[in-house]
Design an enzyme around this catalytic site. Structure first.
Site, PDB file in Angstrom:
ATOM      1  N   ARG A  92     169.801  75.225  44.416  1.00 51.85           N
ATOM      2  CA  ARG A  92     169.375  74.881  43.053  1.00 51.85           C
ATOM      3  C   ARG A  92     169.298  76.097  42.149  1.00 51.85           C
ATOM      4  NH1 ARG A  92     163.988  72.325  44.773  1.00 51.85           N
ATOM      5  NH2 ARG A  92     164.348  74.005  46.259  1.00 51.85           N
ATOM      6  N   SER A 130     161.197  67.495  45.526  1.00 49.38           N
ATOM      7  CA  SER A 130     160.439  66.286  45.887  1.00 49.38           C
ATOM      8  C   SER A 130     158.964  66.463  45.526  1.00 49.38           C
ATOM      9  CB  SER A 130     160.605  65.995  47.375  1.00 49.38           C
ATOM     10  OG  SER A 130     161.965  65.752  47.653  1.00 49.38           O
TER      11      SER A 130
END
Ligand code: COA
Length: 168
Positions: A92, A130
């Site tokens: 990411r 998450s």
């Protein structure tokens, strides 16, 4: 011979970021196994069965060459058992690099035949995790841009957002 890749993670819960990586990996390999690690040190919100069901609902319908499994123990042993040639990881941001380099290096040390393939996460999802999604959902925030509808619904149910808000 089929080229198989394993995409491991905790997936608590699966996000659009994970879905996007899976879709792209599915184009590169004959088969992709999304593998939920049972030995993750993380305290999870969803049980492993719930995480599996959410992945089944969100990722598998349009991707016939993607499967979902749970694995226990060392990732490299699981990869070998499945006859896979690669581990898929999403990157990411630069901050992911150090941890990923450590994981890829130790896995390569444990089994030199397993390559780790990194896919750059789409910029749209590069800032989500998450945990962030769970934090936002717990406080009643809108996570619909970041998780599939089934996950959004499951989060609402876990945090009983409607009920809490309704009482206020
Ligand atoms: N989009 C959105 N979020 C993403 C993402 C993407 N493309 N890629 C990763 N993330 C998020 C995840 O949701 C997760 O968020 P969280 O920390 O808030 O839960 C975070 O980034 C890290 O995810 P991930 O890198 O998949 O780590 P993980 O803890 O979920 O999985 C394992 C790590 C399971 C792969 C690793 O611990 C493992 O292999 N365990 C087996 C034991 C073993 O072999 N150990 C030795 C090797 S390390």
């Amino acid at each position: 011979m089929q080229k198989i890749a394993v995409y491991p993670g905790t997936f608590d819960p699966v996000t659009f970021g994970h879905v996007h990586i899976t879709q792209r990996a599915a184009k590169l390999f004959d088969k992709v196994i999304m593998a939920i690690a049972l030995d993750s040190s993380k305290k999870t919100l969803f049980t492993v069965e719930e995480r599996m069901a959410l992945i089944e609902e969100c990722c598998l319908a349009d991707l016939p060459n993607v499967e979902i499994e749970i694995f226990e123990g060392l990732l490299v042993n699981y990869v070998k058992k499945k006859g896979a040639v690669a581990i898929i990881r999403g990157l990411r941001a630069v901050s992911d690099f150090e941890n990923e380099m450590q994981m890829a290096s130790i896995n390569r040390h444990l089994n030199e035949n397993v390559e780790t393939i990194f896919l750059m996460t789409d910029s749209e999802y590069s800032f989500i995790s998450s945990s962030v999604i769970k934090n936002v959902a717990a406080l009643g925030g809108d996570v619909s841009h970041f998780v599939p509808p089934a996950v959004e619904k499951a989060l609402k149910k876990k945090f009983k957002v409607g009920e809490i808000n309704g009482k206020r």
